[in-house]
Each structure stands twice: as structure tokens, then as C-alpha cells.
Design a protein around this motif. Structure first.
Motif, PDB file in Angstrom:
ATOM      1  N   ARG A 122      43.085  36.089 -20.780  1.00  0.00           N
ATOM      2  CA  ARG A 122      42.428  35.783 -22.043  1.00  0.00           C
ATOM      3  C   ARG A 122      41.123  35.054 -21.771  1.00  0.00           C
ATOM      4  N   ARG A 123      40.048  35.615 -22.238  1.00  0.00           N
ATOM      5  CA  ARG A 123      38.724  35.044 -22.029  1.00  0.00           C
ATOM      6  C   ARG A 123      38.125  34.617 -23.358  1.00  0.00           C
ATOM      7  N   CYS A 124      36.914  34.121 -23.284  1.00  0.00           N
ATOM      8  CA  CYS A 124      36.205  33.750 -24.508  1.00  0.00           C
ATOM      9  C   CYS A 124      36.023  34.991 -25.381  1.00  0.00           C
ATOM     10  N   ASN A 125      35.961  34.778 -26.678  1.00  0.00           N
ATOM     11  CA  ASN A 125      35.959  35.902 -27.617  1.00  0.00           C
ATOM     12  C   ASN A 125      34.734  36.788 -27.484  1.00  0.00           C
ATOM     13  N   TRP A 126      33.640  36.272 -26.943  1.00  0.00           N
ATOM     14  CA  TRP A 126      32.466  37.126 -26.796  1.00  0.00           C
ATOM     15  C   TRP A 126      32.567  38.067 -25.598  1.00  0.00           C
ATOM     16  N   ILE A 127      33.636  37.927 -24.814  1.00  0.00           N
ATOM     17  CA  ILE A 127      33.935  38.903 -23.762  1.00  0.00           C
ATOM     18  C   ILE A 127      34.928  39.906 -24.350  1.00  0.00           C
ATOM     19  N   THR A 128      34.485  41.117 -24.567  1.00  0.00           N
ATOM     20  CA  THR A 128      35.302  42.148 -25.191  1.00  0.00           C
ATOM     21  C   THR A 128      35.635  43.241 -24.176  1.00  0.00           C
ATOM     22  N   LYS A 129      36.376  44.222 -24.658  1.00  0.00           N
ATOM     23  CA  LYS A 129      36.727  45.352 -23.782  1.00  0.00           C
ATOM     24  C   LYS A 129      35.503  46.170 -23.402  1.00  0.00           C
ATOM     25  N   ASN A 130      34.499  46.130 -24.247  1.00  0.00           N
ATOM     26  CA  ASN A 130      33.284  46.905 -23.971  1.00  0.00           C
ATOM     27  C   ASN A 130      32.261  46.137 -23.140  1.00  0.00           C
ATOM     28  N   SER A 131      32.576  44.883 -22.773  1.00  0.00           N
ATOM     29  CA  SER A 131      31.622  44.086 -22.002  1.00  0.00           C
ATOM     30  C   SER A 131      31.441  44.672 -20.605  1.00  0.00           C
ATOM     31  N   ASP A 132      30.240  44.572 -20.116  1.00  0.00           N
ATOM     32  CA  ASP A 132      29.940  45.081 -18.780  1.00  0.00           C
ATOM     33  C   ASP A 132      30.674  44.261 -17.721  1.00  0.00           C
ATOM     34  N   LYS A 133      31.080  44.920 -16.647  1.00  0.00           N
ATOM     35  CA  LYS A 133      31.827  44.233 -15.584  1.00  0.00           C
ATOM     36  C   LYS A 133      30.979  43.146 -14.928  1.00  0.00           C
ATOM     37  N   VAL A 134      29.693  43.373 -14.858  1.00  0.00           N
ATOM     38  CA  VAL A 134      28.816  42.363 -14.248  1.00  0.00           C
ATOM     39  C   VAL A 134      28.790  41.102 -15.099  1.00  0.00           C
ATOM     40  N   TYR A 135      28.739  41.270 -16.407  1.00  0.00           N
ATOM     41  CA  TYR A 135      28.738  40.121 -17.306  1.00  0.00           C
ATOM     42  C   TYR A 135      30.086  39.414 -17.301  1.00  0.00           C
ATOM     43  N   VAL A 136      31.170  40.183 -17.207  1.00  0.00           N
ATOM     44  CA  VAL A 136      32.513  39.578 -17.124  1.00  0.00           C
ATOM     45  C   VAL A 136      32.642  38.757 -15.846  1.00  0.00           C
ATOM     46  N   ALA A 137      32.109  39.290 -14.738  1.00  0.00           N
ATOM     47  CA  ALA A 137      32.149  38.536 -13.481  1.00  0.00           C
ATOM     48  C   ALA A 137      31.310  37.269 -13.577  1.00  0.00           C
ATOM     49  N   PHE A 138      30.185  37.345 -14.259  1.00  0.00           N
ATOM     50  CA  PHE A 138      29.349  36.159 -14.448  1.00  0.00           C
ATOM     51  C   PHE A 138      30.088  35.113 -15.271  1.00  0.00           C
ATOM     52  N   HIS A 139      30.818  35.539 -16.284  1.00  0.00           N
ATOM     53  CA  HIS A 139      31.621  34.614 -17.087  1.00  0.00           C
ATOM     54  C   HIS A 139      32.749  33.999 -16.266  1.00  0.00           C
ATOM     55  N   ASP A 140      33.392  34.798 -15.416  1.00  0.00           N
ATOM     56  CA  ASP A 140      34.560  34.322 -14.673  1.00  0.00           C
ATOM     57  C   ASP A 140      34.203  33.462 -13.469  1.00  0.00           C
ATOM     58  N   GLU A 141      33.023  33.677 -12.892  1.00  0.00           N
ATOM     59  CA  GLU A 141      32.706  33.026 -11.622  1.00  0.00           C
ATOM     60  C   GLU A 141      31.599  31.983 -11.716  1.00  0.00           C
ATOM     61  N   CYS A 142      30.674  32.154 -12.631  1.00  0.00           N
ATOM     62  CA  CYS A 142      29.484  31.293 -12.642  1.00  0.00           C
ATOM     63  C   CYS A 142      29.362  30.435 -13.897  1.00  0.00           C
ATOM     64  N   TRP A 143      29.531  31.033 -15.041  1.00  0.00           N
ATOM     65  CA  TRP A 143      29.243  30.362 -16.301  1.00  0.00           C
ATOM     66  C   TRP A 143      30.168  29.164 -16.509  1.00  0.00           C
ATOM     67  N   GLY A 144      29.592  27.989 -16.615  1.00  0.00           N
ATOM     68  CA  GLY A 144      30.378  26.781 -16.840  1.00  0.00           C
ATOM     69  C   GLY A 144      30.778  26.046 -15.581  1.00  0.00           C
ATOM     70  N   VAL A 145      30.455  26.570 -14.410  1.00  0.00           N
ATOM     71  CA  VAL A 145      30.783  25.893 -13.151  1.00  0.00           C
ATOM     72  C   VAL A 145      29.661  24.901 -12.822  1.00  0.00           C
ATOM     73  N   PRO A 146      29.975  23.629 -12.617  1.00  0.00           N
ATOM     74  CA  PRO A 146      28.927  22.638 -12.316  1.00  0.00           C
ATOM     75  C   PRO A 146      28.137  23.005 -11.063  1.00  0.00           C
ATOM     76  N   VAL A 147      26.817  22.997 -11.205  1.00  0.00           N
ATOM     77  CA  VAL A 147      25.899  23.356 -10.114  1.00  0.00           C
ATOM     78  C   VAL A 147      25.098  22.120  -9.739  1.00  0.00           C
ATOM     79  N   TYR A 148      24.978  21.844  -8.425  1.00  0.00           N
ATOM     80  CA  TYR A 148      24.262  20.666  -7.935  1.00  0.00           C
ATOM     81  C   TYR A 148      23.145  21.031  -6.959  1.00  0.00           C
ATOM     82  N   ASP A 149      22.943  22.311  -6.711  1.00  0.00           N
ATOM     83  CA  ASP A 149      21.907  22.747  -5.772  1.00  0.00           C
ATOM     84  C   ASP A 149      20.594  22.958  -6.525  1.00  0.00           C
ATOM     85  N   ASP A 150      19.498  22.460  -5.958  1.00  0.00           N
ATOM     86  CA  ASP A 150      18.199  22.561  -6.625  1.00  0.00           C
ATOM     87  C   ASP A 150      17.784  24.009  -6.841  1.00  0.00           C
TER      88      ASP A 150
END
Length: 318
Positions: A122-150
Motif C-alpha cells: 500500500r502506497r500513497c494514493n497518488w501512486i496508482t496502477k497506471n503510475s510509471d515504474k520509474v516514478y514508483v521506484a522514486f517514491h519507494d527509494e528516494c522520496w522522503g528519505v533524509p539526504v545530507y550530501d551537498d
């Protein structure tokens, strides 16, 4: 003295000896008690040096199992020696541990975050069945993860500025091309780009970046170098705006997620004062969401708890 009298005296003496022998056999003897107790407990007894008649405990080696006979089950006797031995055994024997019933702890089952229909996460509601796999991967791996590198923060700030003309799916698809064009978003290299390099990037149709956007990224790189000289790093400056701790929200529906926040507005004003471009409150808030400065995953999204656990760690940027 006549023979008859002598015989009478001998008969009387024999009669007198009989009860004495009976009394000696019926009275408690140390030897009888030792043999009797040795059948129950393997103990070693020896005569003490103080008295030849009294017995003392010299060495006690008890090998009692769980099914061994309890010391309280020894037959009571009137002899004080047996009472002392029984008391000594009670003191030496290890106490039996009575296992108290362990209370049944009701463990709260963690939320599975799985859809009951197809078993997917179960993901955020803006991730649907028609969402691109690249965008789904960005949501699952990057979006919301704290970043500390310049460099990564500079990259996400530049990508967030592109949201004025594109959406995240289109931006993420060309992410690798952006990294090649801007040398991994190293502000030291980007800040030194000249006119030829800027025109080359702007003329690249695969990037779909106008000339003004490319120049803004170059100018922002120069501003980042100024912040690094002032604050030590671009990361320390950005995380200082949120007191070095991500903002954790608990939104249940997409309509609850705001487009801006007071902290995003304050950060936007300061960035504009420092010469940054394309850093309005909405763009800055999108950057904060992507860089993990604020956690805006919906509470029923499987990534929410994972990002919150990362956000609650101590701030370790050097």
C-alpha cells in the motif's frame, strides 16, 4: 556356696541381660541412622574430634534432581540427631524454583500495509496502477528519505525547480541525463560552467531545459559555494532551517498534504536573499519532501514508518 545357689544366680543374670540387649537394639544408634539416611541422601558423616559418640556433617554433596525426594518427606523422628540432619539438608538443598505463570502479553501486530485486493504494498494514493515504474521506484527509494550530501541536495533542489514545467515522472525519467549534463550536480564544477557549456546543455533536446533554466542552475551553484564558505556545508545550512530534525507529519488523505509550509516560506525568503532563483515556497516545499526534510508519506503508506525511523535517527552530517 552350693551348686544350686550358683545356678540360680546365673539364671537371674541371664534374665537381666535380655532386656538390656533389647533396649540397645531398639534405641537409636548412629550406625543405624547413618545407614538409613544414606539410602535417601548421599551424605558423608564422620565422628567429630570433640566427642566419639556425637556425629557431625563433614561434607555434603547433594545431587538432587527435580524428581528427588523433598527433605520435608523424611520420617519424623524423636532423635535430635535426625532433626539436625534434616534441618541441615533443608538449608543446603537448593530452593525449588516455582515458575510463576507468565502473563500473556498481547503483542500488537504491525500493520501489514498490503492491499487486500491484489496483495501489493500500500502506497500513497497518488501512486496508482497506471503510475510509471520509474516514478514508483522514486517514491519507494528516494522520496522522503533524509539526504545530507551537498551534491544530492543540490540535485533535488534543481529537479524541484523543474516542476514548474514538468511533473516528477518526466523529471525522474531524465534524471541520469541531468546528472551527466551537470557533472553529478557538483556545485564546484557547475559554478564554473561557461557560455559554451550552458548553450550545449540548453540545445540538448533530450533534456528539454530552456536556456534560462540552465543559467539558474549555474547561478544557484555559485550561491551554494558562498553558503559552504559561510556555514561549512550546504547540508548544514538546509538542515539548520528545520533544527536538524525532519518534520514528521501524519497525513491520512492527499487533500491534507499542503503545497507549502511556514518553514518552506521562511527558507524561500532566505534563499532569494542569497541570490537563488526558482526557489519559491511551493518549489522549496517540494524539495523538502523529496530530500526528507519533511515526511509527507501518508500514514497508511508502507514507506511512512521506514522514513520516520530514518528521520528519528540523530543528525550525523559532518
Amino acid at each position: 556356696m552350693s551348686k544350686a545357689n550358683v545356678r540360680r544366680q546365673l539364671v537371674l543374670l541371664e534374665k537381666n541381660k535380655v532386656p538390656k540387649e533389647k533396649s540397645t537394639t531398639t534405641a537409636f544408634s548412629p550406625i543405624f541412622s547413618y545407614k538409613h539416611l544414606k539410602r535417601i541422601y548421599p551424605i558423608g558423616l564422620h565422628r567429630s574430634s570433640s566427642s566419639s559418640s556425637s556425629l557431625s556433617l563433614s561434607s555434603l554433596s547433594l545431587s538432587l534432581s527435580e524428581n528427588s525426594i523433598d527433605s520435608s518427606s523424611i520420617i519424623d523422628s524423636a532423635s535430635p540427631l535426625e532433626q539436625k540432619i534434616s534441618l541441615a539438608l533443608r538449608l543446603i538443598a537448593p530452593p525449588q524454583r516455582r515458575e510463576s505463570p507468565v502473563p500473556k502479553v498481547v503483542q500488537q501486530q504491525s500493520q501489514t500495509f498490503q492491499d487486500t485486493d491484489n496483495g501489493e504494498l500500500r502506497r500513497c494514493n497518488w501512486i496508482t496502477k497506471n503510475s510509471d515504474k520509474v516514478y514508483v521506484a522514486f517514491h519507494d527509494e528516494c522520496w522522503g528519505v533524509p539526504v545530507y550530501d551537498d551534491n544530492q541536495l543540490f540535485e533535488l533542489l534543481a529537479l524541484s525547480g523543474m516542476l514548474m514545467d514538468h511533473n516528477w515522472t518526466e523529471i525522474v525519467k531524465r534524471r541520469e541525463l541531468f546528472r551527466e549534463a551537470f557533472s553529478g550536480f557538483d556545485p564546484n564544477i557547475v559554478a564554473k560552467m561557461g557560455e559554451e557549456e550552458i548553450e550545449e546543455i540548453a540545445s540538448n533536446k533530450a533534456l528539454m531545459l530552456p536556456d534560462c533554466k540552465v543559467r539558474c542552475i549555474v547561478e544557484n551553484a555559485k550561491c551554494i559555494l558562498k553558503i559552504v564558505r559561510e556555514c561549512g556545508s550546504f547540508s548544514s545550512y538546509m538542515w539548520g532551517s528545520v533544527n536538524h530534525k525532519p518534520v514528521i507529519n501524519r497525513f491520512r488523505y492527499p487533500r491534507n498534504v499542503p503545497l507549502r509550509s511556514p518553514k518552506a516560506e521562511a527558507m524561500s525568503k532566505d534563499l532569494i536573499k542569497r541570490g537563488f532563483r526558482y526557489v519559491g515556497p511551493v518549489i522549496v516545499y517540494s524539495f523538502m519532501q523529496a530530500a526528507g526534510l519533511t515526511i509527507d508519506h501518508l500514514v497508511d503508506c508502507y514507506r511512512y514508518n521506514e522514513c520516520v525511523s530514518l528521520a528519528e535517527r540523530p543528525w550525523r552530517h559532518i
